[in-house]
Design a protein around this motif. Structure first.
Motif, PDB file in Angstrom:
ATOM      1  N   CYS A  95       1.033  -1.351  -0.189  1.00  0.00           N
ATOM      2  CA  CYS A  95      -0.058   0.102   0.189  1.00  0.00           C
ATOM      3  C   CYS A  95       1.128   1.233   0.203  1.00  0.00           C
ATOM      4  O   CYS A  95       0.321   2.446  -0.895  1.00  0.00           O
ATOM      5  CB  CYS A  95      -0.620   0.132   0.734  1.00  0.00           C
ATOM      6  N   CYS A 109      -4.782   1.745   3.447  1.00  0.00           N
ATOM      7  CA  CYS A 109      -4.134   0.551   3.955  1.00  0.00           C
ATOM      8  C   CYS A 109      -4.511   0.565   5.493  1.00  0.00           C
ATOM      9  O   CYS A 109      -4.351   1.642   6.248  1.00  0.00           O
ATOM     10  CB  CYS A 109      -3.002   0.290   5.078  1.00  0.00           C
ATOM     11  N   GLN A 128      -6.860  -3.868   0.837  1.00  0.00           N
ATOM     12  CA  GLN A 128      -6.582  -3.460  -0.128  1.00  0.00           C
ATOM     13  C   GLN A 128      -5.864  -4.080  -0.949  1.00  0.00           C
ATOM     14  O   GLN A 128      -5.973  -5.358  -1.813  1.00  0.00           O
ATOM     15  CB  GLN A 128      -6.057  -2.174  -0.193  1.00  0.00           C
TER      16      GLN A 128
END
Length: 620
Positions: free
Chosen positions: A28, A35, A44
């Motif tokens: 991320c 995140c 994610q």
């Protein structure tokens, strides 16, 4: 301000996030998205195809620099232990993970036994290279004896002979220092370890290679085994010393050691020395030469040495540093191809901005204001998006089709090794055919473009060394095509065609090469791995023909199959003949040539009633 690669300050989270500072996963962070910090995989990464395996969280309390330094220290203490443990293993597996299927449908598994040579039958030897007081070492053999051998540095005439033998016969990748400068400093009349001479580890490993490449009878004292022992001890001692070139010389010694163990077919030691070379190069910021991410001059960048890595004094020294980094990349990719182990270079987490290497003469010209060679560009942006998530670095630009530099022999070799590593990584991550994908298509196009443009940059200087390197480069790229398409040959006629064409292209390279002027005492050991892969292609195809014939076919089909069988057998025999030519120089090539030859004989003899028609044990 661009944040330093080694900065310990965490990335600032989005103001909308409730996640504590610095707690987002690395994936991320790279993609600069929110995140939620869930472990083991955040939301994610779960939603993004192909990123779940990359959801990793940084270790708390340790910066990237500290992690690298700890890795180096562990390598320094563990290499000797692994050398010893390797001699106790009954076998070492050197495998090629083409796909995730069982052995019945994958490539032939080839086990390499440990090549201990004469060490296993000898007692512990304490070797002291005078006058250095810190070069005493125990060999990785039996600890039950206390016999001692004292070894002084070779006499001047032998030193010169060993150095010249190495420089004149070590023709493949691995030696990145300027040969003339190295020879001059190596033969200075100063004591072993003097700052004006190469570091003790580097001198020892050059003596070792010189002894191995020499046609002279084995010396009772100054021989390959003794110099290897000296190298292994001095490589630990040198980094803690004050030699002005200890970092670059340590990387050079690690690279030569890794390739030595590749020649012997000993992956345990070879992979560790390769990893040590990469760790040293990254810790010394050799991946950030001419980069905006480079640390401020004067800031310690190699804490394990408690010293600054000073700027290069001249263009040649900068050229050597650039070449050092890319040579370490090549060698670690060699081991990916040979052993299937993950690359020691974390492409995703490491910004690589060091420019592609040039030959020393070319680099001096470019530094003086001349323009680099004309470049080409092939757009393939999907690859960097799906494989790297972000771009901007030297390797990322190359893999996205933005190839704007790098036409020296070393640069093209680095690119070919990267393409092979990427093909292996892709086929390992996606072992079965899931249809077309942007990443697969982009890498496939990049390989084709690389081969099309390859001769344009290397035919300008048609020396024997250049032609040998060109053969290695082309073979690396062709085997990358084989590895990329191997899992799709039963579902895609296009993949099957490219797969077989690449194998035949390697045979054509061999038939077009004049091996009479090659030094039979030494050949790039990666060719043994690559030729084995190509040989297995033909063995698999011969097996397929045998299976078709066993079902009974009409006369027309039988004639066609017989013609294909003859052509494939001829290709396989070319591979085997070439491997036998160089088998005496490398236990690795010797072992694999025997295994491929055994598989070929098994095909010929499996059906005693029809010896001309082959049956393969290992199909794809």
């Amino acid at each position: 301000m661009t944040r330093s690669f080694f900065s310990t300050s965490p990335t600032s989270p989005s103001p909308r996030s409730n996640l504590p500072r610095g707690k987002a996963c690395m994936s991320c962070r790279r993609r600069k998205i929110k995140c939620d910090g869930r472990k083991p995989v955040c939301s994610q990464c779960l939603r993004s195809p192909g990123t779940a395996d990359d959801c990793e969280y940084p270790l708390e309390g340790r910066s990237r620099t500290q992690q690298l330094e700890e890795t180096i220290k562990k390598l320094q203490t563990r290499i000797g232990e692994l050398e010893a443990s390797a001699n106790d293993q009954s076998s070492i597996l050197l495998h090629e993970p083409y796909d995730g299927t069982d052995s019945a449908s994958s490539f032939v598994g080839l086990d390499i036994p440990p090549y201990t040579e004469s060490w296993s039958s000898q007692p512990v030897i304490d070797i002291h290279v005078s006058p250095s007081p810190t070069s005493r070492v125990n060999t990785p053999t039996s600890a039950s004896s206390s016999s001692t051998l004292v070894l002084e540095e070779p006499p001047p005439d032998m030193m010169e002979r060993l150095v010249d033998t190495f420089l004149n016969n070590y023709t493949h990748v691995g030696f990145f220092l300027d040969p003339s400068s190295f020879r001059q400093s190596a033969l200075l009349p100063f004591q072993f370890g003097h700052y004006d001479r190469p570091s003790p580890a580097l001198l020892s490993v050059v003596y070792m290679w010189g002894s191995r490449l020499s046609h002279a009878p084995r010396h009772t004292v100054y021989n390959e085994d003794a110099f290897l022992v000296c190298t292994l001890q001095n490589i630990h001692q040198d980094l803690g010393g004050n030699h002005p070139h200890r970092v670059i010389h340590a990387i050079q010694a690690e690279v030569l050691l890794s390739l030595y163990y590749l020649t012997l077919g000993r992956p345990v030691e070879g992979i560790y020395h390769s990893s040590a070379a990469v760790s040293l190069a990254i810790s010394a910021n050799l991946h950030l030469i001419k980069s905006p991410h480079h640390l401020v001059v004067g800031q310690p960048c190699f804490g394990v040495l408690e010293s600054n890595f000073s700027p290069p004094a001249h263009a040649r020294e900068e050229c050597e540093r650039i070449n050092a980094f890319w040579t370490a990349v090549i060698v670690t990719n060699y081991w990916v191809a040979a052993h299937g182990s993950p690359s020691a270079l974390p492409y995703r987490d490491t910004p690589i901005d060091t420019p592609w290497p040039h030959d020393v003469e070319d680099y001096v010209s470019i530094a003086g204001g001349m323009s680099p060679p004309t470049s080409y560009s092939t757009q393939s942006p999907e690859y960097s998006q799906h494989i790297f998530d972000n771009g901007g670095g030297t390797i990322a630009k190359f893999l996205s089709g933005l190839n704007v530099d790098g036409y020296s022999s070393l640069a093209m070799l680095a690119k070919a090794s990267i393409l092979l590593e990427r093909a292996i990584t892709f086929s390992t991550r996606y072992p079965s055919d899931h249809g077309s994908s942007p990443a697969f298509d982009s890498l496939d196009v990049l390989l084709e473009q690389f081969l099309l443009n390859l001769p344009l940059g290397l035919e300008l200087n048609g020396t024997d060394s250049t032609r040998r390197n060109l053969m290695v480069i082309q073979t690396l790229a062709q085997v990358a095509i084989i590895r990329l398409h191997a899992s799709r040959i039963h579902t895609s006629n296009v993949s099957r065609s490219k797969y077989l064409s690449a194998a035949r292209a390697v045979v054509h390279l061999i038939n077009s090469s004049d091996f009479s002027n090659w030094n039979s005492a030494h050949v790039d050991p990666i060719l043994g791995i690559l030729w084995t892969t190509v040989g297995e292609v033909f063995i698999g195809e011969l097996s397929n023909i045998q299976q078709q014939q066993s079902f009974g076919v009409d006369y027309g089909v039988e004639a066609r199959l017989a013609q294909q069988h003859h052509e494939l057998t001829s290709c396989l025999e070319t591979i085997l003949s070439t491997m036998r030519t160089f088998a005496t120089s490398s236990p690795l090539i010797d072992y694999f040539s025997s295994r491929v030859d055994g598989a070929h004989r098994a095909i010929l003899n499996i059906n005693s009633g029809s010896p001309a028609h082959s049956v393969g044990q290992a199909a794809y």
